[in-house]
Design an enzyme around this catalytic site. Structure first.
Site, PDB file in Angstrom:
ATOM      1  N   SER A 144       0.729  -1.223  -0.087  1.00  0.00           N
ATOM      2  CA  SER A 144      -0.091  -0.077  -0.089  1.00  0.00           C
ATOM      3  C   SER A 144       0.917   1.368   0.166  1.00  0.00           C
ATOM      4  CB  SER A 144      -0.810  -0.126   1.131  1.00  0.00           C
ATOM      5  OG  SER A 144      -1.417   1.421   1.210  1.00  0.00           O
ATOM      6  N   TYR A 155      -2.446  -0.974   9.901  1.00  0.00           N
ATOM      7  CA  TYR A 155      -2.419  -1.367   8.497  1.00  0.00           C
ATOM      8  C   TYR A 155      -1.021  -1.075   7.777  1.00  0.00           C
ATOM      9  CZ  TYR A 155      -3.690  -0.980   3.575  1.00  0.00           C
ATOM     10  OH  TYR A 155      -3.895  -1.567   2.186  1.00  0.00           O
TER      11      TYR A 155
END
Length: 250
Positions: A144, A155
């Site tokens: 990401s 995350y």
């Protein structure tokens, strides 16, 4: 460029979003598929769709947060004697957006690392040695581009760990015909990305899969899917192979 026809690819999170787009695209290239989701019922429709395109496919299930289930899934694949040639480690979870990030609970990190990193490390450690033995393999780990957002610390940290893990493995695969690279689908309108994301999920094709087709024995590339949108697969592969492959630089 790699010919994927008749090869086997494992796609995690294949029932929807980026995983679904990857499955359909790979089936159109003639690639047989192992379709992962948390429940066999979730991949039933995509299995029918890819089989209609003329490839073989079967479904596996595992809650990626549960290490025992991940191992059982790999045992199932091994019991079927499936030679996994390509891995798309796509599945991930984005736990929460913590406005008061100073109060981020440890559970955010625990769950994020279990799903976004530990499960992938387990899959890689189990399947890559067999690729090396067979003399062919392609692994594409999904990262990401998120940064400067402590609101999503769990995350982001799990993806950073995955990047480091991938780069370190890449340094050991140089010169073999097993390649490991990183892809980023960008911010897309998926269940994970949400309805306000700027990109259509269809735009990840062919870039999300280009790492399966590069054929210069170089690992450690960062392949941003949005940089290949609208290109033919052949053009995307040619472009990807011009990107520097350095296991220690992202």
């Amino acid at each position: 460029m790699v010919n994927a026809q008749g090869r086997w690819a494992l796609i995690t999170g294949a029932s929807r979003g980026v995983g679904y787009e990857t499955a359909i695209f790979m089936a159109k290239q003639g690639c047989n598929l192992i379709l992962h989701s948390r429940s066999l019922e979730h991949t039933k429709i995509v299995k029918e769709e890819v089989q209609a395109l003329g490839v073989d496919a079967y479904c596996v299930q595992a809650e990626l947060a549960n290490h025992e289930e991940v191992v059982a899934m790999l045992d199932d694949i091994e019991a079927k004697a499936t030679p996994v040639d390509i891995i798309f480690n796509n599945a991930a979870v984005q736990i929460a957006y913590r406005t008061d990030y100073w109060q981020t609970p440890v559970e955010d990190f625990d769950m994020s690392f279990r799903i976004n990193f530990i499960s992938i490390a387990t899959i890689c450690h189990r399947l890559i040695p067999k690729m090396i033995e067979r003399g062919f393999g392609r692994v594409i780990n999904t990262t990401s581009g998120i940064k400067n957002e402590p609101e999503q610390a769990g995350y982001a940290a799990s993806k950073a760990a995955l990047d480091k893990f991938t780069k370190d493995l890449a340094s050991r695969l140089e010169g073999t015909n097993v390649m490991i690279n990183i892809t980023d689908p960008g911010w897309c309108r998926t269940d994970l990305g949400g309805p306000n994301a700027p990109g259509a999920v269809e735009n990840v094709i062919p870039g999300i899969a280009v790492g399966a087709f590069v054929d210069d024995k170089k690992s450690g590339r960062f392949l941003h899917a949005q940089n290949f949108t609208g290109m033919t697969l052949e053009a995307a592969v040619a472009k990807a192979e011009t990107i520097e492959a350095n296991p220690y630089i992202i």
